[in-house]
Design a protein around this motif. Structure first.
Motif, PDB file in Angstrom:
ATOM      1  N   ARG A 268      28.573  19.998  72.798  1.00  0.00           N
ATOM      2  CA  ARG A 268      29.605  21.096  73.068  1.00  0.00           C
ATOM      3  C   ARG A 268      28.962  22.716  72.771  1.00  0.00           C
ATOM      4  O   ARG A 268      28.291  22.731  72.022  1.00  0.00           O
ATOM      5  CB  ARG A 268      30.825  21.166  71.607  1.00  0.00           C
ATOM      6  N   GLU A 269      29.882  22.790  74.403  1.00  0.00           N
ATOM      7  CA  GLU A 269      29.230  24.596  74.177  1.00  0.00           C
ATOM      8  C   GLU A 269      30.726  24.277  74.876  1.00  0.00           C
ATOM      9  O   GLU A 269      31.594  24.187  75.638  1.00  0.00           O
ATOM     10  CB  GLU A 269      27.878  24.232  75.448  1.00  0.00           C
ATOM     11  N   THR A 270      31.599  26.015  74.311  1.00  0.00           N
ATOM     12  CA  THR A 270      33.004  26.190  74.617  1.00  0.00           C
ATOM     13  C   THR A 270      32.533  27.938  74.586  1.00  0.00           C
ATOM     14  O   THR A 270      31.643  28.361  74.315  1.00  0.00           O
ATOM     15  CB  THR A 270      33.256  26.402  73.449  1.00  0.00           C
ATOM     16  N   GLU A 271      34.270  28.443  74.232  1.00  0.00           N
ATOM     17  CA  GLU A 271      32.850  30.327  74.866  1.00  0.00           C
ATOM     18  C   GLU A 271      32.759  30.424  73.312  1.00  0.00           C
ATOM     19  O   GLU A 271      32.015  31.969  73.347  1.00  0.00           O
ATOM     20  CB  GLU A 271      35.043  30.812  74.736  1.00  0.00           C
ATOM     21  N   ASN A 272      33.046  30.648  72.365  1.00  0.00           N
ATOM     22  CA  ASN A 272      32.850  30.318  71.170  1.00  0.00           C
ATOM     23  C   ASN A 272      31.710  29.383  70.268  1.00  0.00           C
ATOM     24  O   ASN A 272      31.422  29.693  68.964  1.00  0.00           O
ATOM     25  CB  ASN A 272      33.897  30.586  69.640  1.00  0.00           C
ATOM     26  N   VAL A 273      30.858  28.843  70.560  1.00  0.00           N
ATOM     27  CA  VAL A 273      29.758  27.887  70.353  1.00  0.00           C
ATOM     28  C   VAL A 273      28.949  28.330  71.266  1.00  0.00           C
ATOM     29  O   VAL A 273      28.912  27.645  72.744  1.00  0.00           O
ATOM     30  CB  VAL A 273      30.369  26.553  69.618  1.00  0.00           C
ATOM     31  N   GLY A 274      27.982  28.409  71.101  1.00  0.00           N
ATOM     32  CA  GLY A 274      26.789  28.993  72.816  1.00  0.00           C
ATOM     33  C   GLY A 274      25.522  28.521  71.250  1.00  0.00           C
ATOM     34  O   GLY A 274      24.941  27.900  70.401  1.00  0.00           O
ATOM     35  N   TRP A 275      24.819  27.569  72.563  1.00  0.00           N
ATOM     36  CA  TRP A 275      23.317  27.389  71.907  1.00  0.00           C
ATOM     37  C   TRP A 275      22.202  29.048  72.469  1.00  0.00           C
ATOM     38  O   TRP A 275      21.947  29.097  73.911  1.00  0.00           O
ATOM     39  CB  TRP A 275      22.657  26.104  72.590  1.00  0.00           C
ATOM     40  N   PHE A 276      20.897  29.039  71.704  1.00  0.00           N
ATOM     41  CA  PHE A 276      20.817  30.244  71.748  1.00  0.00           C
ATOM     42  C   PHE A 276      19.113  29.640  71.334  1.00  0.00           C
ATOM     43  O   PHE A 276      18.981  29.291  70.710  1.00  0.00           O
ATOM     44  CB  PHE A 276      20.585  31.343  70.788  1.00  0.00           C
ATOM     45  N   ARG A 277      18.017  30.263  72.307  1.00  0.00           N
ATOM     46  CA  ARG A 277      16.815  29.844  71.351  1.00  0.00           C
ATOM     47  C   ARG A 277      16.391  30.567  70.419  1.00  0.00           C
ATOM     48  O   ARG A 277      16.732  31.511  70.241  1.00  0.00           O
ATOM     49  CB  ARG A 277      15.324  30.976  72.982  1.00  0.00           C
ATOM     50  N   ALA A 278      15.023  29.750  69.923  1.00  0.00           N
ATOM     51  CA  ALA A 278      15.383  30.504  67.932  1.00  0.00           C
ATOM     52  C   ALA A 278      14.752  31.423  67.839  1.00  0.00           C
ATOM     53  O   ALA A 278      14.823  32.266  67.388  1.00  0.00           O
ATOM     54  CB  ALA A 278      14.638  28.960  67.773  1.00  0.00           C
ATOM     55  N   ASP A 279      13.440  31.364  69.134  1.00  0.00           N
ATOM     56  CA  ASP A 279      12.792  32.848  69.198  1.00  0.00           C
ATOM     57  C   ASP A 279      13.778  33.954  69.797  1.00  0.00           C
ATOM     58  O   ASP A 279      14.100  33.991  70.505  1.00  0.00           O
ATOM     59  CB  ASP A 279      11.683  33.182  69.544  1.00  0.00           C
ATOM     60  N   GLY A 280      13.556  34.930  69.222  1.00  0.00           N
ATOM     61  CA  GLY A 280      13.768  36.256  69.948  1.00  0.00           C
ATOM     62  C   GLY A 280      15.283  36.447  70.066  1.00  0.00           C
ATOM     63  O   GLY A 280      16.235  36.689  71.027  1.00  0.00           O
ATOM     64  N   LEU A 281      15.906  35.500  68.633  1.00  0.00           N
ATOM     65  CA  LEU A 281      17.191  36.300  68.775  1.00  0.00           C
ATOM     66  C   LEU A 281      17.997  37.686  68.496  1.00  0.00           C
ATOM     67  O   LEU A 281      17.466  38.189  68.017  1.00  0.00           O
ATOM     68  CB  LEU A 281      18.120  35.186  67.592  1.00  0.00           C
ATOM     69  N   GLU A 282      19.470  37.334  68.668  1.00  0.00           N
ATOM     70  CA  GLU A 282      19.913  39.407  68.433  1.00  0.00           C
ATOM     71  C   GLU A 282      20.377  39.099  67.076  1.00  0.00           C
ATOM     72  O   GLU A 282      20.461  38.286  66.747  1.00  0.00           O
ATOM     73  CB  GLU A 282      21.145  39.136  70.269  1.00  0.00           C
ATOM     74  N   ARG A 283      21.140  40.625  67.321  1.00  0.00           N
ATOM     75  CA  ARG A 283      21.305  40.432  65.298  1.00  0.00           C
ATOM     76  C   ARG A 283      22.519  39.982  64.965  1.00  0.00           C
ATOM     77  O   ARG A 283      23.807  40.127  65.947  1.00  0.00           O
ATOM     78  CB  ARG A 283      21.479  42.004  65.775  1.00  0.00           C
ATOM     79  N   LEU A 284      22.345  38.965  64.463  1.00  0.00           N
ATOM     80  CA  LEU A 284      23.314  37.906  64.000  1.00  0.00           C
ATOM     81  C   LEU A 284      24.394  38.584  62.573  1.00  0.00           C
ATOM     82  O   LEU A 284      24.114  39.129  62.167  1.00  0.00           O
ATOM     83  CB  LEU A 284      22.845  36.808  63.285  1.00  0.00           C
ATOM     84  N   ALA A 285      24.988  38.121  62.426  1.00  0.00           N
ATOM     85  CA  ALA A 285      26.017  38.128  61.504  1.00  0.00           C
ATOM     86  C   ALA A 285      25.641  37.944  60.220  1.00  0.00           C
ATOM     87  O   ALA A 285      24.869  36.896  59.743  1.00  0.00           O
ATOM     88  CB  ALA A 285      27.277  36.952  61.524  1.00  0.00           C
ATOM     89  N   PHE A 286      25.918  38.848  58.994  1.00  0.00           N
ATOM     90  CA  PHE A 286      26.151  38.395  57.390  1.00  0.00           C
ATOM     91  C   PHE A 286      24.273  38.621  57.801  1.00  0.00           C
ATOM     92  O   PHE A 286      23.039  39.204  58.032  1.00  0.00           O
ATOM     93  CB  PHE A 286      25.993  37.040  57.228  1.00  0.00           C
TER      94      PHE A 286
END
Lengths: 238, 238
Positions: A121-139
């Protein structure tokens, strides 16, 4: 974020809260060159703290759920997927990882086969991202992803976990592409084929990759014991 | 122990409690044949549940203490020792591991050098036991010890963790004895010496083992990076 003295003493009186976070890796083609690369699903935070940042799937541990079950549930709820590999990663318990209360997160990591990942599933609040070069995540979720990548690289180099990122049948070139995606560097195809043919854990099938090439490559199958890849005496338990 | 329905619903409403447990290994001579064997300290329970059974050192996690600090504290309080190696092992969170309330234990494991272990406190309620053939321990602590032994065997076979069970200088025979104690089987001395001499991580010193033998054996020193043995990107953090 700074924490005032009142807040510190309030925190010091509350017992730590337990949560589960899950890092889910799958191979997906790079949109540019098409080679398989490592991706992971993230969930957008809809409230504070870290509202609007992306975070690992997870949530608080309920009293009546085992750690393993809670991890499997967050994976299922986020992606609808069954993982081919699922293992506890590490407990992250730094004092300041969550601003409002002390949270200890027990992180799991999972591998999903590409045929499964394509259905995710990919929705407005669930996305797939490349593992290298992620932006700043929560926590501290960037740190958790970095650690999961380190474990994955170790397991690929010293174990046979690569097959959990492939379907049941695969070409030798596809195995090499998994190693290349995980290790982040190109490998010599001839050396790699020689090395792989010498391992006792894969065997030839009578089938060839479909797709109309002049000399379609042969398909192989993994025959090693799944237990060897896993967590020894804990493989069967939660 | 069976849990009645009232108890179950009460448990289901309370959030899980977090605790720390620590498995501490050191080499001590076997009282019979004198060869080094693996031992660990245990604490006698002075109250229910499991009153009078032996248990791993540990206790509840306080809100203001990191996981690593809590583990180091329990080690210090139990044995008075500083470990040469200290690492998170696994989070044990089965639903029924503690009868009265749901407890999730984050287990750490530590290695202590024999010169340190000889100084360890032994009291009425703190004893050292051989790691193989333990009696029934409190909670699921036998399972935690079994898992720590499995991890130690893996790390010895694939890493250089053996040196954390030795003093700063050692003979090649002493390294072999560590492997034999951990793996639980005898190794061929000549093969083992050859194998060990070929590793780049140890070097000769100009010193020899004291003790009045005709040809005293040479002492060696470990020169590999400690970080390689540890937890990759998490080596420096809690």
């Amino acid at each position: 974020m700074s924490i005032g003295p009142a807040n510190v003493s309030e925190r010091a009186q509350q017992p730590p809260v337990l949560a589960i976070s899950t890092v889910i890796f799958a191979l997906r083609p790079d949109p540019g060159h098409g080679a398989p690369t490592l991706w992971l699903p993230l969930v957008r935070r809809t409230r504070q703290p870290f509202k609007d940042l992306w975070a690992l799937p997870g949530g608080p541990l309920s009293a009546a759920e085992s750690l393993q079950d809670a991890a499997a549930r967050t994976l299922q709820e986020t992606t609808g997927l069954q993982p081919s590999y699922h293992e506890q990663l590490y407990a992250f318990g730094g004092l300041d990882r969550s601003p409002a209360q002390r949270v200890v997160s027990i992180a799991y990591w999972a591998l999903v086969r590409p045929d499964e990942a394509a259905l995710a599933r990919e929705t407005e609040n669930v996305g797939w991202f490349r593992a290298d070069g992620l932006e700043r995540l929560a926590f501290d979720h960037n740190q958790i992803v970095d650690y999961a990548l380190w474990r994955l690289r170790n397991k690929v180099e010293y174990g046979s976990i690569a097959y959990d990122l492939l379907g049941p049948k695969f070409t030798l070139a596809q195995v090499r592409e998994v190693y290349e995606a995980v290790l982040g560097r190109k490998l010599d195809p001839a050396n790699f084929r020689r090395h792989l043919r010498a391992t006792p854990d894969i065997e030839e099938t009578d089938e060839y990759l479909q797709g109309g090439r002049h000399r379609p490559p042969r398909l192989y199958r993994y025959t090693g014991a799944a237990a060897q890849r896993n967590n020894g005496p804990l493989s069967q338990s939660g």
